[in-house]
Write a protein that holds these residues in place. Structure first.
Motif, PDB file in Angstrom:
ATOM      1  N   ILE A  18      11.433  -1.354   9.774  1.00 31.62           N
ATOM      2  CA  ILE A  18      11.486  -1.294   8.310  1.00 31.62           C
ATOM      3  C   ILE A  18      10.953   0.063   7.878  1.00 31.62           C
ATOM      4  O   ILE A  18      10.109   0.658   8.535  1.00 31.62           O
ATOM      5  CB  ILE A  18      10.689  -2.437   7.651  1.00 31.62           C
ATOM      6  CG1 ILE A  18       9.217  -2.388   8.059  1.00 31.62           C
ATOM      7  CG2 ILE A  18      11.292  -3.775   8.000  1.00 31.62           C
ATOM      8  CD1 ILE A  18       8.368  -3.380   7.317  1.00 31.62           C
ATOM      9  N   GLY A  19      11.462   0.526   6.785  1.00 34.11           N
ATOM     10  CA  GLY A  19      11.045   1.820   6.274  1.00 34.11           C
ATOM     11  C   GLY A  19       9.727   1.748   5.528  1.00 34.11           C
ATOM     12  O   GLY A  19       9.167   0.671   5.291  1.00 34.11           O
ATOM     13  N   ARG A  20       9.254   2.887   5.157  1.00 34.95           N
ATOM     14  CA  ARG A  20       7.964   3.001   4.472  1.00 34.95           C
ATOM     15  C   ARG A  20       7.973   2.281   3.129  1.00 34.95           C
ATOM     16  O   ARG A  20       7.015   1.596   2.781  1.00 34.95           O
ATOM     17  CB  ARG A  20       7.628   4.478   4.267  1.00 34.95           C
ATOM     18  CG  ARG A  20       6.226   4.722   3.787  1.00 34.95           C
ATOM     19  CD  ARG A  20       5.934   6.185   3.652  1.00 34.95           C
ATOM     20  NE  ARG A  20       6.080   6.823   4.952  1.00 34.95           N
ATOM     21  CZ  ARG A  20       6.065   8.126   5.145  1.00 34.95           C
ATOM     22  NH1 ARG A  20       5.928   8.931   4.132  1.00 34.95           N
ATOM     23  NH2 ARG A  20       6.193   8.628   6.341  1.00 34.95           N
ATOM     24  N   GLU A  21       9.075   2.424   2.376  1.00 40.84           N
ATOM     25  CA  GLU A  21       9.137   1.778   1.065  1.00 40.84           C
ATOM     26  C   GLU A  21       9.148   0.258   1.194  1.00 40.84           C
ATOM     27  O   GLU A  21       8.470  -0.439   0.450  1.00 40.84           O
ATOM     28  CB  GLU A  21      10.371   2.255   0.315  1.00 40.84           C
ATOM     29  CG  GLU A  21      10.270   3.704  -0.120  1.00 40.84           C
ATOM     30  CD  GLU A  21      11.532   4.186  -0.815  1.00 40.84           C
ATOM     31  OE1 GLU A  21      12.382   3.355  -1.163  1.00 40.84           O
ATOM     32  OE2 GLU A  21      11.654   5.404  -1.004  1.00 40.84           O
ATOM     33  N   ARG A  22       9.926  -0.262   2.138  1.00 45.19           N
ATOM     34  CA  ARG A  22       9.992  -1.708   2.343  1.00 45.19           C
ATOM     35  C   ARG A  22       8.634  -2.233   2.811  1.00 45.19           C
ATOM     36  O   ARG A  22       8.178  -3.281   2.377  1.00 45.19           O
ATOM     37  CB  ARG A  22      11.073  -2.034   3.366  1.00 45.19           C
ATOM     38  CG  ARG A  22      11.154  -3.484   3.732  1.00 45.19           C
ATOM     39  CD  ARG A  22      11.628  -4.337   2.605  1.00 45.19           C
ATOM     40  NE  ARG A  22      13.074  -4.261   2.570  1.00 45.19           N
ATOM     41  CZ  ARG A  22      13.816  -4.797   1.626  1.00 45.19           C
ATOM     42  NH1 ARG A  22      13.248  -5.468   0.656  1.00 45.19           N
ATOM     43  NH2 ARG A  22      15.107  -4.684   1.638  1.00 45.19           N
ATOM     44  N   PHE A  23       7.980  -1.490   3.692  1.00 48.62           N
ATOM     45  CA  PHE A  23       6.657  -1.894   4.173  1.00 48.62           C
ATOM     46  C   PHE A  23       5.664  -1.953   3.016  1.00 48.62           C
ATOM     47  O   PHE A  23       4.859  -2.881   2.924  1.00 48.62           O
ATOM     48  CB  PHE A  23       6.167  -0.927   5.247  1.00 48.62           C
ATOM     49  CG  PHE A  23       4.832  -1.297   5.817  1.00 48.62           C
ATOM     50  CD1 PHE A  23       4.718  -2.342   6.717  1.00 48.62           C
ATOM     51  CD2 PHE A  23       3.683  -0.611   5.442  1.00 48.62           C
ATOM     52  CE1 PHE A  23       3.485  -2.697   7.243  1.00 48.62           C
ATOM     53  CE2 PHE A  23       2.452  -0.963   5.960  1.00 48.62           C
ATOM     54  CZ  PHE A  23       2.354  -2.005   6.866  1.00 48.62           C
ATOM     55  N   MET A  38      -5.907   6.161   5.086  1.00 43.34           N
ATOM     56  CA  MET A  38      -4.566   5.873   5.602  1.00 43.34           C
ATOM     57  C   MET A  38      -3.523   6.733   4.894  1.00 43.34           C
ATOM     58  O   MET A  38      -2.629   7.285   5.535  1.00 43.34           O
ATOM     59  CB  MET A  38      -4.234   4.400   5.425  1.00 43.34           C
ATOM     60  CG  MET A  38      -5.035   3.474   6.313  1.00 43.34           C
ATOM     61  SD  MET A  38      -4.859   1.728   5.889  1.00 43.34           S
ATOM     62  CE  MET A  38      -3.154   1.444   6.266  1.00 43.34           C
ATOM     63  N   ARG A  39      -3.638   6.858   3.587  1.00 47.39           N
ATOM     64  CA  ARG A  39      -2.673   7.666   2.833  1.00 47.39           C
ATOM     65  C   ARG A  39      -2.762   9.131   3.253  1.00 47.39           C
ATOM     66  O   ARG A  39      -1.740   9.797   3.440  1.00 47.39           O
ATOM     67  CB  ARG A  39      -2.918   7.514   1.337  1.00 47.39           C
ATOM     68  CG  ARG A  39      -2.458   6.169   0.791  1.00 47.39           C
ATOM     69  CD  ARG A  39      -2.469   6.133  -0.729  1.00 47.39           C
ATOM     70  NE  ARG A  39      -3.805   6.338  -1.288  1.00 47.39           N
ATOM     71  CZ  ARG A  39      -4.690   5.387  -1.539  1.00 47.39           C
ATOM     72  NH1 ARG A  39      -4.376   4.132  -1.304  1.00 47.39           N
ATOM     73  NH2 ARG A  39      -5.865   5.662  -2.049  1.00 47.39           N
ATOM     74  N   LYS A  40      -3.982   9.637   3.434  1.00 47.85           N
ATOM     75  CA  LYS A  40      -4.164  11.028   3.858  1.00 47.85           C
ATOM     76  C   LYS A  40      -3.570  11.251   5.249  1.00 47.85           C
ATOM     77  O   LYS A  40      -2.957  12.282   5.514  1.00 47.85           O
ATOM     78  CB  LYS A  40      -5.645  11.398   3.862  1.00 47.85           C
ATOM     79  CG  LYS A  40      -6.230  11.550   2.482  1.00 47.85           C
ATOM     80  CD  LYS A  40      -7.712  11.863   2.556  1.00 47.85           C
ATOM     81  CE  LYS A  40      -8.329  11.883   1.167  1.00 47.85           C
ATOM     82  NZ  LYS A  40      -9.789  12.093   1.222  1.00 47.85           N
ATOM     83  N   ARG A  41      -3.767  10.271   6.124  1.00 44.64           N
ATOM     84  CA  ARG A  41      -3.247  10.385   7.480  1.00 44.64           C
ATOM     85  C   ARG A  41      -1.721  10.465   7.474  1.00 44.64           C
ATOM     86  O   ARG A  41      -1.120  11.297   8.144  1.00 44.64           O
ATOM     87  CB  ARG A  41      -3.710   9.203   8.322  1.00 44.64           C
ATOM     88  CG  ARG A  41      -3.413   9.330   9.781  1.00 44.64           C
ATOM     89  CD  ARG A  41      -3.979   8.191  10.607  1.00 44.64           C
ATOM     90  NE  ARG A  41      -5.429   8.117  10.494  1.00 44.64           N
ATOM     91  CZ  ARG A  41      -6.099   7.032  10.106  1.00 44.64           C
ATOM     92  NH1 ARG A  41      -5.477   5.924   9.811  1.00 44.64           N
ATOM     93  NH2 ARG A  41      -7.412   7.053  10.036  1.00 44.64           N
ATOM     94  N   VAL A  42      -1.071   9.630   6.665  1.00 45.06           N
ATOM     95  CA  VAL A  42       0.389   9.639   6.571  1.00 45.06           C
ATOM     96  C   VAL A  42       0.879  10.969   6.010  1.00 45.06           C
ATOM     97  O   VAL A  42       1.858  11.544   6.492  1.00 45.06           O
ATOM     98  CB  VAL A  42       0.894   8.452   5.716  1.00 45.06           C
ATOM     99  CG1 VAL A  42       2.376   8.589   5.404  1.00 45.06           C
ATOM    100  CG2 VAL A  42       0.627   7.146   6.424  1.00 45.06           C
ATOM    101  N   GLU A  43       0.202  11.477   4.997  1.00 44.02           N
ATOM    102  CA  GLU A  43       0.567  12.778   4.425  1.00 44.02           C
ATOM    103  C   GLU A  43       0.457  13.876   5.478  1.00 44.02           C
ATOM    104  O   GLU A  43       1.323  14.749   5.566  1.00 44.02           O
ATOM    105  CB  GLU A  43      -0.326  13.102   3.231  1.00 44.02           C
ATOM    106  CG  GLU A  43      -0.043  12.248   2.008  1.00 44.02           C
ATOM    107  CD  GLU A  43      -1.060  12.459   0.893  1.00 44.02           C
ATOM    108  OE1 GLU A  43      -1.913  13.377   1.002  1.00 44.02           O
ATOM    109  OE2 GLU A  43      -1.020  11.698  -0.084  1.00 44.02           O
ATOM    110  N   GLN A  44      -0.602  13.815   6.277  1.00 45.32           N
ATOM    111  CA  GLN A  44      -0.795  14.808   7.335  1.00 45.32           C
ATOM    112  C   GLN A  44       0.327  14.700   8.382  1.00 45.32           C
ATOM    113  O   GLN A  44       0.879  15.707   8.809  1.00 45.32           O
ATOM    114  CB  GLN A  44      -2.149  14.621   8.014  1.00 45.32           C
ATOM    115  CG  GLN A  44      -2.410  15.620   9.113  1.00 45.32           C
ATOM    116  CD  GLN A  44      -3.710  15.341   9.839  1.00 45.32           C
ATOM    117  OE1 GLN A  44      -4.244  14.243   9.766  1.00 45.32           O
ATOM    118  NE2 GLN A  44      -4.212  16.326  10.549  1.00 45.32           N
TER     119      GLN A  44
END
Length: 66
Positions: A18-23, A38-44
């Motif tokens: 599943i994609g990020r939006e669906r998740f 978690m958000r910072k990690r994904v951005e990185q």
């Protein structure tokens, strides 16, 4: 006549990605909110252009004890 054994049937496991939006939508329904870390990690990960395997490795490293 030799006694032939049937080989065990291989289990087929359906892999669903599943994609990020669906998740995010599923998580919202479940009441799960990503932490700021978690958000910072994904951005990185996005900035660095990491592959899915590299992302998993970094997430495991971040949560590994010892």
């Amino acid at each position: 006549m030799p006694n032939r054994k049937k080989s065990p049937a291989k289990k087929r496991i359906a892999k669903v990605v599943i994609g990020r939006e669906r998740f995010a939508k599923i998580s919202a329904v479940e009441g799960i909110k990503p932490s700021s870390a978690m958000r910072k990690r994904v951005e990185q990960f996005d900035r660095l252009g990491l592959s899915p395997a590299e992302r998993r490795r970094e997430i495991i490293k971040a949560h590994k004890k010892g």
